[in-house]
Write a protein that holds these residues in place. Structure first.
Motif, mmCIF file in Angstrom:
data_model
loop_
_atom_site.group_PDB
_atom_site.id
_atom_site.type_symbol
_atom_site.label_atom_id
_atom_site.label_comp_id
_atom_site.label_asym_id
_atom_site.label_seq_id
_atom_site.Cartn_x
_atom_site.Cartn_y
_atom_site.Cartn_z
ATOM 1 N N THR A 142 65.321 50.489 73.346
ATOM 2 C CA THR A 142 65.763 49.748 74.527
ATOM 3 C C THR A 142 64.759 49.781 75.670
ATOM 4 O O THR A 142 64.846 48.981 76.595
ATOM 5 C CB THR A 142 67.121 50.287 75.016
ATOM 6 O OG1 THR A 142 66.993 51.672 75.351
ATOM 7 C CG2 THR A 142 68.188 50.113 73.947
ATOM 8 N N TYR A 189 67.975 43.911 73.047
ATOM 9 C CA TYR A 189 69.197 44.694 73.210
ATOM 10 C C TYR A 189 70.025 44.133 74.354
ATOM 11 O O TYR A 189 71.217 43.827 74.190
ATOM 12 C CB TYR A 189 68.869 46.170 73.446
ATOM 13 C CG TYR A 189 70.106 47.045 73.476
ATOM 14 C CD1 TYR A 189 70.576 47.643 72.314
ATOM 15 C CD2 TYR A 189 70.807 47.268 74.663
ATOM 16 C CE1 TYR A 189 71.728 48.434 72.322
ATOM 17 C CE2 TYR A 189 71.950 48.054 74.683
ATOM 18 C CZ TYR A 189 72.408 48.636 73.510
ATOM 19 O OH TYR A 189 73.556 49.405 73.534
ATOM 20 N N TYR A 228 72.564 53.195 77.425
ATOM 21 C CA TYR A 228 71.677 52.916 76.287
ATOM 22 C C TYR A 228 71.804 54.027 75.251
ATOM 23 O O TYR A 228 71.747 55.218 75.599
ATOM 24 C CB TYR A 228 70.229 52.821 76.745
ATOM 25 C CG TYR A 228 69.893 51.562 77.514
ATOM 26 C CD1 TYR A 228 70.154 50.305 76.995
ATOM 27 C CD2 TYR A 228 69.276 51.641 78.763
ATOM 28 C CE1 TYR A 228 69.828 49.154 77.686
ATOM 29 C CE2 TYR A 228 68.944 50.496 79.470
ATOM 30 C CZ TYR A 228 69.231 49.257 78.934
ATOM 31 O OH TYR A 228 68.913 48.119 79.624
ATOM 32 N N TYR A 278 67.455 49.574 67.992
ATOM 33 C CA TYR A 278 66.669 49.044 69.103
ATOM 34 C C TYR A 278 65.981 50.149 69.883
ATOM 35 O O TYR A 278 66.572 51.204 70.144
ATOM 36 C CB TYR A 278 67.573 48.281 70.072
ATOM 37 C CG TYR A 278 68.231 47.047 69.503
ATOM 38 C CD1 TYR A 278 67.702 45.784 69.715
ATOM 39 C CD2 TYR A 278 69.405 47.154 68.762
ATOM 40 C CE1 TYR A 278 68.318 44.648 69.210
ATOM 41 C CE2 TYR A 278 70.025 46.024 68.245
ATOM 42 C CZ TYR A 278 69.482 44.778 68.469
ATOM 43 O OH TYR A 278 70.100 43.659 67.967
#
Length: 559
Positions: free
Chosen positions: A333, A339, A367, A331
């Motif tokens: 983010t 996500y 993250y 992902y």
């Protein structure tokens, strides 16, 4: 047609669990097919039981679809009744020790054929119901043919050659021979083509949960796409798959919801993106499915939590299915809303526990693709003194010398605020939300894959961009170009879109990319230093099937 079932079968429907919305539970104790399936009401109960059979595939723990893939691995497996579940989990996730006595494989095989037998009974009995209107009979037959084809799809992809059983069996049968994969595919496609025109076109015109023309088109597209990869695939398979997917995408009956999060919003199961689902409902004593439980870790063992106060906020969780570190890294983010809609990265205490106050931030998972500096850490701890910050390098197993903490951002899109409170067993905490089998986002992804196989990369990118545009955060652009499209990119996109939706092993099997599991799944890689062995593209035939066959049933190669 010669009889072809692999196990000794005597089917007696002693009671049927109900699906919410259109399936109705009845006390059917002591009945037989002969004394019950004689009128329209009894026949409708039989049809409902065919739908309910899907629950046996997906409840409580559909191991075969998640373990041993590139995006899902196994975590801590609980002890149940004093016996360890580790062995079947290791076998399915790490492959190397996989044997024919694996319990989840045996259970899956049995449950699938049980569902087929119910469908066979429905087909066989239809002509003998005097008060069943002709149009209803044709529709119900089409529904069970769809369900039967779906059961066969799961069987043929997991086991290869399997028997095609169409007869209603009411006495023991001790030998059946498997049909070839090609014969099974021909049978499934023919069944769906017969069923399609008799199914309801508009899902709003029938009870929620029933198979529709949209569901049949989606499954047909999947079958043509899957057959196109095989040695017996036909030249037009990918074209047919793309055409069917386009028909469904262009239908006025289905649409992508505005945001990814809305698809999984509690109470929103009957939305326009859902094409077909396994239904569940809140019923006393009924445990639902474990989709909300299995993709997590036991937060309730930590300070500030317990099994009761955290249930409504987080559901009870266990780590049977654990995301691989690879999944998180797929992902962007900054741009991709999926996500945050998929994973839960902040955990707040649900009770006061010493210095910890209810509501305190207890666990924070930064993250994985964004900087989180020492200064960031100091600032977070200054305002949240009881927080534990866990970074990506520790989002892995705490056993087998892997070196992780087995705490990680949980897959949370299946969260159910109405999940059961504790009363007797693990799955008393389970979800009554539906399990989505087909949704329109997947139809777009099937179309993209079909166009990729046809060499039409611009059209593949167009379908992928429809999914990515919906996923993009406000002000962000996630569009790709034709040059970006590859089968691995499509699989990555499917991972971002469908994490935890019981599709992954089948996707890797179809695309012949199971080697990704041996690269990105830590435990699978550790157990197989030589990499993928081709036999793992099929499961072993259950030993119980072989033992009960009086004339010899063949095992799959290598097992």
């Amino acid at each position: 047609m010669k009889k072809k079932l692999i196990i000794i079968v005597v089917i007696i429907f002693a009671g049927f669990t109900s699906c919410k919305k259109f399936l109705t539970e009845e006390n059917l104790s002591g009945i037989t097919a002969e004394n019950y399936y004689t009128n329209a009401a009894g026949y409708e109960s039989l049809i409902n039981s065919c739908y309910a059979s899907l629950r046996g595939i997906y409840s409580p723990n559909p191991n075969l679809f998640e373990w041993g893939t590139d995006i899902t691995t196994r975590g801590e497996i609980e002890l149940v009744s004093g016996q360890a579940n580790e062995v079947p989990a290791i076998q399915l996730n790490e492959y190397r020790s996989l044997t024919a006595d694996n319990v989840p494989i045996d259970t899956f095989f049995t449950v699938a054929y049980r569902g087929i037998q119910r469908c066979n009974t429905a087909v066989n009995r239809a002509e003998g119901i005097p008060d069943l209107a002709e149009n209803i009979k044709n529709r119900r037959l089409a529904e069970v043919r769809f369900l039967r084809a779906y059961f066969y799809y799961l069987l043929v992809e997991n086991f290869g050659n399997v028997p095609i059983v169409q007869e209603e069996i009411s006495s023991p049968v001790t030998h059946f021979a498997p049909n070839s994969e090609q014969e099974v595919y021909d049978f499934m496609i023919a069944e769906l083509n017969v069923a399609l025109p008799n199914l309801e076109a508009n899902p709003a015109s029938t009870e929620p949960g029933r198979a529709t023309q949209g569901a049949a088109r989606h499954l047909l597209a999947l079958l043509y796409l899957t057959r196109g990869y095989k040695s017996f695939g036909e030249a037009a398979d990918f074209e047919r798959a793309a055409q069917l997917a386009e028909e469904l995408i262009g239908s006025s009956y289905y649409a992508l919801l505005p945001t990814f999060a809305e698809v999984f919003q509690p109470g929103n199961e009957l939305n326009r993106e859902i094409i077909f689902a396994v239904q569940y409902g809140a019923q006393p004593g009924y445990n639902g499915n474990g989709q909300n439980i299995l993709f997590g870790w036991r937060y309730w063992r930590e300070k500030g939590f317990d099994e009761v106060t955290g249930l409504r906020d987080y559901n009870r969780r266990i780590s049977n299915f654990m995301p691989t570190q690879f999944l998180y890294t797929l992902y962007n983010t900054t741009k991709d809303s999926r996500y945050d809609a998929t994973f839960l990265s902040r955990f707040y205490a649900t009770k006061t526990d010493g210095a910890i106050q209810a509501g305190d931030l207890r666990y924070y998972f930064p993250y994985p693709d964004q900087p989180f500096t020492i200064a960031d850490s100091i600032a977070l701890k200054a305002s949240n003194p009881n927080v534990e910050i866990i970074r990506l390098d520790k989002w892995k197993q705490a056993f087998n010398n892997v070196g992780g903490l087995e705490k990680f951002p949980m897959i949370n899109k299946f969260y159910d605020p109405n999940a059961g409170l504790p009363y007797n067993n693990e799955f008393a905490y389970a979800s009554t939300k539906d399990v989505f089998l087909f949704r329109l986002a997947e139809t777009y992804l099937l179309a993209a894959e079909a166009y990729f196989k046809l060499g039409q990369l611009d059209k593949a990118a167009e379908k992928l961009n429809a999914i990515r545009q919906r996923a993009a955060k406000p002000g962000q652009n996630m569009n790709i170009n034709a040059a970006d499209v590859s089968i691995d990119f499509i699989l990555d996109e499917k991972a971002r879109e469908q994490a935890g939706e019981y599709k992954r092993w089948l996707d890797l099997k179809r695309t012949q990319r199971l080697a990704r599991a041996f690269e990105y799944n830590i435990l699978t890689k550790m157990a197989n230093p030589g990499g993928l062995v081709d036999k793992y593209y099929l499961r072993p035939i259950p030993q119980s099937v072989i033992d009960r066959d009086t004339e010899g049933y063949p095992q799959n190669p290598g097992y």
